[in-house]
Write a protein that holds these residues in place. Structure first.
Motif, PDB file in Angstrom:
ATOM      1  N   ASN A 170       0.758  -1.339   0.126  1.00 58.25           N
ATOM      2  CA  ASN A 170      -0.131  -0.057   0.000  1.00 58.25           C
ATOM      3  C   ASN A 170       0.852   1.320   0.029  1.00 58.25           C
ATOM      4  O   ASN A 170       0.386   2.282  -0.729  1.00 58.25           O
ATOM      5  CB  ASN A 170      -1.022   0.084   1.297  1.00 58.25           C
ATOM      6  CG  ASN A 170      -1.983  -0.926   0.925  1.00 58.25           C
ATOM      7  OD1 ASN A 170      -2.398  -1.266   0.051  1.00 58.25           O
ATOM      8  ND2 ASN A 170      -2.728  -1.493   2.076  1.00 58.25           N
ATOM      9  N   ALA A 171       2.268   1.350   0.739  1.00 58.70           N
ATOM     10  CA  ALA A 171       2.834   2.236   0.886  1.00 58.70           C
ATOM     11  C   ALA A 171       3.302   2.572  -0.834  1.00 58.70           C
ATOM     12  O   ALA A 171       3.245   3.811  -1.122  1.00 58.70           O
ATOM     13  CB  ALA A 171       4.181   2.121   1.729  1.00 58.70           C
ATOM     14  N   GLU A 205       0.425   4.124  -2.609  1.00 62.08           N
ATOM     15  CA  GLU A 205       0.102   5.553  -2.387  1.00 62.08           C
ATOM     16  C   GLU A 205       1.229   6.445  -3.075  1.00 62.08           C
ATOM     17  O   GLU A 205       1.008   7.473  -3.353  1.00 62.08           O
ATOM     18  CB  GLU A 205       0.002   5.602  -1.091  1.00 62.08           C
ATOM     19  CG  GLU A 205      -1.244   5.121  -0.402  1.00 62.08           C
ATOM     20  CD  GLU A 205      -2.506   5.597  -1.012  1.00 62.08           C
ATOM     21  OE1 GLU A 205      -2.561   6.925  -1.143  1.00 62.08           O
ATOM     22  OE2 GLU A 205      -3.309   4.896  -1.386  1.00 62.08           O
ATOM     23  N   ALA A 206       2.510   5.872  -3.042  1.00 62.75           N
ATOM     24  CA  ALA A 206       3.559   6.799  -3.824  1.00 62.75           C
ATOM     25  C   ALA A 206       3.163   7.021  -5.167  1.00 62.75           C
ATOM     26  O   ALA A 206       3.518   8.107  -5.798  1.00 62.75           O
ATOM     27  CB  ALA A 206       4.944   6.229  -3.520  1.00 62.75           C
ATOM     28  N   LYS A 214       0.703   6.786  -6.847  1.00 60.55           N
ATOM     29  CA  LYS A 214      -0.800   7.676  -6.852  1.00 60.55           C
ATOM     30  C   LYS A 214      -0.431   9.049  -6.662  1.00 60.55           C
ATOM     31  O   LYS A 214      -0.998  10.169  -7.124  1.00 60.55           O
ATOM     32  CB  LYS A 214      -1.808   7.131  -5.870  1.00 60.55           C
ATOM     33  CG  LYS A 214      -2.572   5.769  -6.529  1.00 60.55           C
ATOM     34  CD  LYS A 214      -3.406   5.177  -5.535  1.00 60.55           C
ATOM     35  CE  LYS A 214      -4.631   6.040  -5.275  1.00 60.55           C
ATOM     36  NZ  LYS A 214      -5.580   5.351  -4.207  1.00 60.55           N
ATOM     37  N   SER A 215       0.374   9.406  -5.715  1.00 64.26           N
ATOM     38  CA  SER A 215       0.541  10.938  -5.101  1.00 64.26           C
ATOM     39  C   SER A 215       1.657  11.516  -5.995  1.00 64.26           C
ATOM     40  O   SER A 215       1.904  12.767  -5.737  1.00 64.26           O
ATOM     41  CB  SER A 215       1.327  10.959  -3.696  1.00 64.26           C
ATOM     42  OG  SER A 215       2.350  10.145  -3.654  1.00 64.26           O
ATOM     43  N   ASN A 259      12.489  15.001  -2.849  1.00 68.76           N
ATOM     44  CA  ASN A 259      11.328  14.296  -3.423  1.00 68.76           C
ATOM     45  C   ASN A 259      11.980  13.163  -4.181  1.00 68.76           C
ATOM     46  O   ASN A 259      13.191  13.061  -4.477  1.00 68.76           O
ATOM     47  CB  ASN A 259      10.476  15.171  -4.387  1.00 68.76           C
ATOM     48  CG  ASN A 259       9.593  16.079  -3.856  1.00 68.76           C
ATOM     49  OD1 ASN A 259       9.589  16.210  -2.411  1.00 68.76           O
ATOM     50  ND2 ASN A 259       9.237  16.940  -4.589  1.00 68.76           N
ATOM     51  N   ILE A 278       7.641  12.214  -6.528  1.00 60.13           N
ATOM     52  CA  ILE A 278       6.932  11.629  -5.492  1.00 60.13           C
ATOM     53  C   ILE A 278       7.140  12.529  -4.243  1.00 60.13           C
ATOM     54  O   ILE A 278       8.474  12.768  -3.992  1.00 60.13           O
ATOM     55  CB  ILE A 278       7.499  10.111  -5.005  1.00 60.13           C
ATOM     56  CG1 ILE A 278       7.493   9.316  -5.999  1.00 60.13           C
ATOM     57  CG2 ILE A 278       6.997   9.651  -3.571  1.00 60.13           C
ATOM     58  CD1 ILE A 278       8.305   7.886  -5.884  1.00 60.13           C
ATOM     59  N   GLU A 293       7.439  13.192   1.764  1.00 59.95           N
ATOM     60  CA  GLU A 293       6.564  12.520   2.872  1.00 59.95           C
ATOM     61  C   GLU A 293       6.538  11.178   2.357  1.00 59.95           C
ATOM     62  O   GLU A 293       6.736  10.022   3.294  1.00 59.95           O
ATOM     63  CB  GLU A 293       5.339  13.197   3.158  1.00 59.95           C
ATOM     64  CG  GLU A 293       4.420  12.451   4.133  1.00 59.95           C
ATOM     65  CD  GLU A 293       3.296  13.117   4.565  1.00 59.95           C
ATOM     66  OE1 GLU A 293       2.430  12.278   5.467  1.00 59.95           O
ATOM     67  OE2 GLU A 293       2.908  14.078   4.195  1.00 59.95           O
ATOM     68  N   GLN A 294       6.031  10.692   1.031  1.00 58.19           N
ATOM     69  CA  GLN A 294       5.844   9.615   0.752  1.00 58.19           C
ATOM     70  C   GLN A 294       7.013   8.825   0.437  1.00 58.19           C
ATOM     71  O   GLN A 294       7.206   7.622   0.658  1.00 58.19           O
ATOM     72  CB  GLN A 294       4.967   9.591  -0.453  1.00 58.19           C
ATOM     73  CG  GLN A 294       3.429  10.044  -0.516  1.00 58.19           C
ATOM     74  CD  GLN A 294       2.681   9.088   0.421  1.00 58.19           C
ATOM     75  OE1 GLN A 294       2.857   7.789   0.545  1.00 58.19           O
ATOM     76  NE2 GLN A 294       1.514   9.598   0.968  1.00 58.19           N
ATOM     77  N   LYS A 340       8.778   7.130   3.544  1.00 59.72           N
ATOM     78  CA  LYS A 340       8.197   6.108   4.059  1.00 59.72           C
ATOM     79  C   LYS A 340       8.770   4.826   3.051  1.00 59.72           C
ATOM     80  O   LYS A 340       8.962   3.957   3.754  1.00 59.72           O
ATOM     81  CB  LYS A 340       6.550   5.979   3.666  1.00 59.72           C
ATOM     82  CG  LYS A 340       5.677   7.179   4.514  1.00 59.72           C
ATOM     83  CD  LYS A 340       4.362   7.095   4.250  1.00 59.72           C
ATOM     84  CE  LYS A 340       3.394   7.934   5.393  1.00 59.72           C
ATOM     85  NZ  LYS A 340       2.108   8.045   4.687  1.00 59.72           N
ATOM     86  N   LEU A 341       9.031   4.991   1.824  1.00 61.68           N
ATOM     87  CA  LEU A 341       9.405   4.026   0.954  1.00 61.68           C
ATOM     88  C   LEU A 341      11.030   3.874   1.419  1.00 61.68           C
ATOM     89  O   LEU A 341      11.420   2.723   1.540  1.00 61.68           O
ATOM     90  CB  LEU A 341       9.521   4.545  -0.405  1.00 61.68           C
ATOM     91  CG  LEU A 341       8.115   4.640  -1.027  1.00 61.68           C
ATOM     92  CD1 LEU A 341       8.077   4.770  -2.611  1.00 61.68           C
ATOM     93  CD2 LEU A 341       7.223   3.599  -0.571  1.00 61.68           C
TER      94      LEU A 341
END
Length: 288
Positions: free
Chosen positions: A210-211, A214-215, A217-218, A257, A272, A275-276, A279-280
């Motif tokens: 999911n991480a 979301e990366a 998609k964002s 980014n 990206i 913030e995203q 997470k990665l």
């Protein structure tokens, strides 16, 4: 008699309408001339209404002559075209002297004044073609400044910014990501370039999957043509064993980014958000 009177009324109304349009055009041209005189240029002749159009986004990008001229014209204005999209633009031409470009070209200068809804927007300047000499090129601002001088950008930078702002909408990164069907995410160190410290990584757990979803998609579309170095090959593997493939670069700087490139279009990059991306980075680095 009633019929003849009705026809007479219609004709009279048309005459008044035409007269009104003519008066408006004359008033606008006078305002344009006053604008030029405010710059202390001498008007030698009036060329009247040169162009009239409704500004649309489609007129601000593309490879055609009209769009190229519109890009160059609006590029040297002090106001962006956004507020005038959907409105009628009129252009009035004048030949002037006393202009800064005279010293460069040793010729009189044509000024084109842009107007909308009875108000001056700005304009362009360009040397008048005289004799057998034919001059071509991008227009200057009313004051005789180049696009680079007006914007403070190189032409390449300006084109990239312009296309990002007014170009056609970007194609979606993936029109059908099918999130629920992704069962594995893997990072493979990109081959062929120095990639010190890189380690392949894979997960079948929902949270890491999911991480990465979301990366993707964002990620936001980046302007201009892309020149990049991939850190990983990112594969999103579906239940039926088909794979959606990307290049991705995360680095280690948590203020930066990340970079995402869909392998179906490697000339377009996506950014990206930090913030995203962080997470990665945390997932790939593992617990410390």
């Amino acid at each position: 008699m009633i019929r003849h009177r009705t026809i007479g009324i219609v004709i009279g109304a048309l005459i008044l309408l035409i007269a009104g349009c003519t008066d408006n055009a004359a008033n606008d041209e006078k305002k344009a001339e006053t604008y030029i005189e405010g710059h202390r240029y001498n008007v030698l002749s009036r060329e009247g209404l040169l162009n009239q159009y409704v500004l649309t986004r489609e007129k601000l990008y593309g490879s055609g002559l009209e769009s190229a001229m519109n890009m160059q014209t609006w590029g040297v204005q002090l106001v962006p075209p956004d507020a005038y999209i959907g409105k009628e633009i009129t252009e009035y031409g004048f030949t002037v002297n006393g202009h800064p470009l005279e010293a460069t070209y040793r010729a009189n200068i044509q000024l084109v004044v842009l107007m909308s809804e009875g108000k001056v927007i700005g304009g362009t300047s360009f040397p008048v073609n005289e004799g057998e000499e034919m001059r071509i090129g991008a227009p200057y601002s009313v004051e005789g400044r180049t696009l680079e001088e007006v914007t403070g950008l190189s032409y390449k930078e300006w084109v990239a910014n312009w296309n990002s702002r007014y170009g056609p909408p970007a194609e979606p990164k993936d029109q059908n990501l099918r999130e629920d069907e992704i069962v594995t995410v893997e990072l493979l160190c990109h081959q062929g370039l120095p990639n010190p410290g890189c380690v392949d990584w894979q997960s079948v757990e929902p949270e890491p999957i999911n991480a990465f979803i979301e990366a993707v998609k964002s990620a936001e579309r980046m302007a201009g043509q892309l020149n990049y170095m991939a850190q990983y090959d990112l594969n999103l593997i579906y239940r039926n064993q088909t794979t959606k493939r990307y290049h991705i670069a995360l680095g280690t700087d948590r203020t930066m980014n990340g970079l995402l490139v869909d392998l179906e279009n490697t000339s377009q990059g996506y950014s990206i958000p930090a913030e995203q991306a962080n997470k990665l980075r945390a997932l790939v680095a593992g617990p410390k």
